[in-house]
Scaffold this motif. Structure first.
Motif, PDB file in Angstrom:
ATOM      1  N   MET A  10       0.855  -1.200   0.000  1.00  0.00           N
ATOM      2  CA  MET A  10       0.000   0.000   0.000  1.00  0.00           C
ATOM      3  C   MET A  10       0.886   1.243   0.000  1.00  0.00           C
ATOM      4  O   MET A  10       1.835   1.332   0.770  1.00  0.00           O
ATOM      5  CB  MET A  10      -0.898   0.004   1.230  1.00  0.00           C
ATOM      6  N   LEU A  11       0.562   2.171  -0.871  1.00  0.00           N
ATOM      7  CA  LEU A  11       1.252   3.458  -0.921  1.00  0.00           C
ATOM      8  C   LEU A  11       0.219   4.545  -0.668  1.00  0.00           C
ATOM      9  O   LEU A  11      -0.720   4.713  -1.446  1.00  0.00           O
ATOM     10  CB  LEU A  11       1.918   3.659  -2.283  1.00  0.00           C
ATOM     11  N   THR A  12       0.391   5.277   0.433  1.00  0.00           N
ATOM     12  CA  THR A  12      -0.550   6.325   0.801  1.00  0.00           C
ATOM     13  C   THR A  12       0.121   7.677   0.683  1.00  0.00           C
ATOM     14  O   THR A  12       1.177   7.909   1.289  1.00  0.00           O
ATOM     15  CB  THR A  12      -1.060   6.128   2.241  1.00  0.00           C
ATOM     16  N   PHE A  13      -0.479   8.545  -0.102  1.00  0.00           N
ATOM     17  CA  PHE A  13       0.026   9.909  -0.257  1.00  0.00           C
ATOM     18  C   PHE A  13      -0.697  10.798   0.751  1.00  0.00           C
ATOM     19  O   PHE A  13      -1.927  10.866   0.748  1.00  0.00           O
ATOM     20  CB  PHE A  13      -0.236  10.415  -1.669  1.00  0.00           C
ATOM     21  N   VAL A  14       0.079  11.488   1.590  1.00  0.00           N
ATOM     22  CA  VAL A  14      -0.513  12.313   2.643  1.00  0.00           C
ATOM     23  C   VAL A  14      -0.070  13.758   2.477  1.00  0.00           C
ATOM     24  O   VAL A  14       1.134  14.049   2.439  1.00  0.00           O
ATOM     25  CB  VAL A  14      -0.104  11.807   4.043  1.00  0.00           C
ATOM     26  N   GLY A  15      -1.024  14.660   2.385  1.00  0.00           N
ATOM     27  CA  GLY A  15      -0.723  16.089   2.342  1.00  0.00           C
ATOM     28  C   GLY A  15      -0.587  16.644   3.747  1.00  0.00           C
ATOM     29  O   GLY A  15      -1.443  16.415   4.606  1.00  0.00           O
ATOM     30  N   LEU A  16       0.494  17.368   3.980  1.00  0.00           N
ATOM     31  CA  LEU A  16       0.781  17.905   5.309  1.00  0.00           C
ATOM     32  C   LEU A  16       0.141  19.262   5.564  1.00  0.00           C
ATOM     33  O   LEU A  16       0.263  19.806   6.663  1.00  0.00           O
ATOM     34  CB  LEU A  16       2.299  18.024   5.495  1.00  0.00           C
ATOM     35  N   GLY A  17      -0.517  19.829   4.568  1.00  0.00           N
ATOM     36  CA  GLY A  17      -1.076  21.158   4.749  1.00  0.00           C
ATOM     37  C   GLY A  17      -0.070  22.234   4.405  1.00  0.00           C
ATOM     38  O   GLY A  17       0.894  21.998   3.680  1.00  0.00           O
ATOM     39  N   LEU A  18      -0.266  23.427   4.963  1.00  0.00           N
ATOM     40  CA  LEU A  18       0.439  24.593   4.443  1.00  0.00           C
ATOM     41  C   LEU A  18       1.597  25.127   5.270  1.00  0.00           C
ATOM     42  O   LEU A  18       2.494  25.749   4.715  1.00  0.00           O
ATOM     43  CB  LEU A  18      -0.573  25.745   4.253  1.00  0.00           C
ATOM     44  N   TYR A  19       1.605  24.913   6.583  1.00  0.00           N
ATOM     45  CA  TYR A  19       2.566  25.716   7.343  1.00  0.00           C
ATOM     46  C   TYR A  19       3.457  24.939   8.316  1.00  0.00           C
ATOM     47  O   TYR A  19       4.669  25.042   8.259  1.00  0.00           O
ATOM     48  CB  TYR A  19       1.822  26.815   8.110  1.00  0.00           C
ATOM     49  N   ASP A  20       2.857  24.205   9.248  1.00  0.00           N
ATOM     50  CA  ASP A  20       3.693  23.531  10.242  1.00  0.00           C
ATOM     51  C   ASP A  20       3.176  22.127  10.512  1.00  0.00           C
ATOM     52  O   ASP A  20       2.314  21.625   9.801  1.00  0.00           O
ATOM     53  CB  ASP A  20       3.795  24.355  11.539  1.00  0.00           C
ATOM     54  N   GLU A  21       3.725  21.484  11.553  1.00  0.00           N
ATOM     55  CA  GLU A  21       3.372  20.094  11.837  1.00  0.00           C
ATOM     56  C   GLU A  21       1.914  19.929  12.247  1.00  0.00           C
ATOM     57  O   GLU A  21       1.350  18.831  12.186  1.00  0.00           O
ATOM     58  CB  GLU A  21       4.291  19.516  12.919  1.00  0.00           C
TER      59      GLU A  21
END
Length: 259
Positions: free
Chosen positions: A1-12
């Motif tokens: 399984m390969l999951t692409f995760v977007g971290l958003g725009l600024y910090d953790e």
């Protein structure tokens, strides 16, 4: 399984709950930060926040040598992290297609995008944006002027009365980020009295949104990155009011922009 995760725009903290859950279940976590960066955090802080080890990939690891990622994803759960939304960049779409060719299941956990944030912060309506463009550092294309492709995009959108989102160049290896003032100065040569909107540090607790003529924005300091620039087309009356109230646009700068 390969999951692409977007971290958003600024910090953790910009990641979604679904993204955090995907990371927690992963056997291997990799990331690329050459297409964009979370400028409000560090790799160490990101790893500590999720209590994981993150393997940072170079462009060649993703685009030319993805076999290590794909081989692992055949039998284990691999999470691929990016800033923003993971499928905005075509290089990530290519990686997903390569996975599909090998019958590897893929999943996407979306993160918010700079384009969505630019619309939200400025009050400019999202369906009134045309084609976006990226303004490179002059050294990146061997010239000292704005590339014709950038000008053509802005001109075409303005003719159609649409807004243009201008992404600003990033030199990831040198930690160099184009500022809105630099972008305004570059574009000012062609569009001196044109209205523009600087959008800075979207996703942070203290974003800056400032609307004025390019010649004025070129003289301002907007602080730490990341920065974007929007060149508006024709404005709905609510958009004009939003730029005045939310971006401190001088009313006289809006003359000629109303529908």
């Amino acid at each position: 399984m390969l999951t692409f995760v977007g971290l958003g725009l600024y910090d953790e903290r910009s990641i979604t709950v679904s993204g955090r859950e995907a990371i927690a279940k992963a056997d291997r976590v990799v990331a690329e930060f050459y297409t964009s960066r979370l400028t409000g955090t560090t790799l160490e802080a990101l790893q500590a926040y999720h209590d994981i080890s993150i393997e940072v990939l170079e462009r060649a690891d993703v685009e030319q040598r993805p076999e290590s990622i794909l081989d692992t994803a055949l039998t284990e759960r691999v999470v691929f992290l990016t800033a923003g939304d993971p499928m905005i960049s075509t290089t990530h779409v290519d990686l997903r297609l390569r996975a599909a060719e090998r019958d590897i299941d893929t999943h996407i956990v979306h993160g918010t995008t700079a384009q969505a944030a630019a619309s939200s912060l400025t009050g400019l309506q999202n369906y009134r944006f045309g084609k976006a463009t990226t303004l490179p550092f002059p050294s990146a294309h061997g010239g000292d002027t704005v590339p014709t492709s950038v000008l053509d995009t802005i001109d075409d959108n303005r003719e159609r009365e649409l807004h243009t989102l201008v992404y600003l160049d990033i030199k990831a290896q040198r930690e160099e980020f184009m500022r809105a003032s630099t972008a305004s100065e570059l574009l000012c040569e062609q569009y001196e009295d044109v209205l523009a909107v600087a959008v800075c540090r979207a996703g942070s607790d203290d974003p800056v949104v400032a609307a004025d003529q390019l010649s004025e924005l070129a003289t301002r300091a907007f602080g730490a990155p990341l920065h974007l620039l929007v060149v508006p087309g024709t404005l709905h009356h609510m958009e004009a009011d939003a730029l005045v109230e939310l971006a401190d646009a001088p009313r006289n700068c809006l003359d000629g922009y109303s529908e």
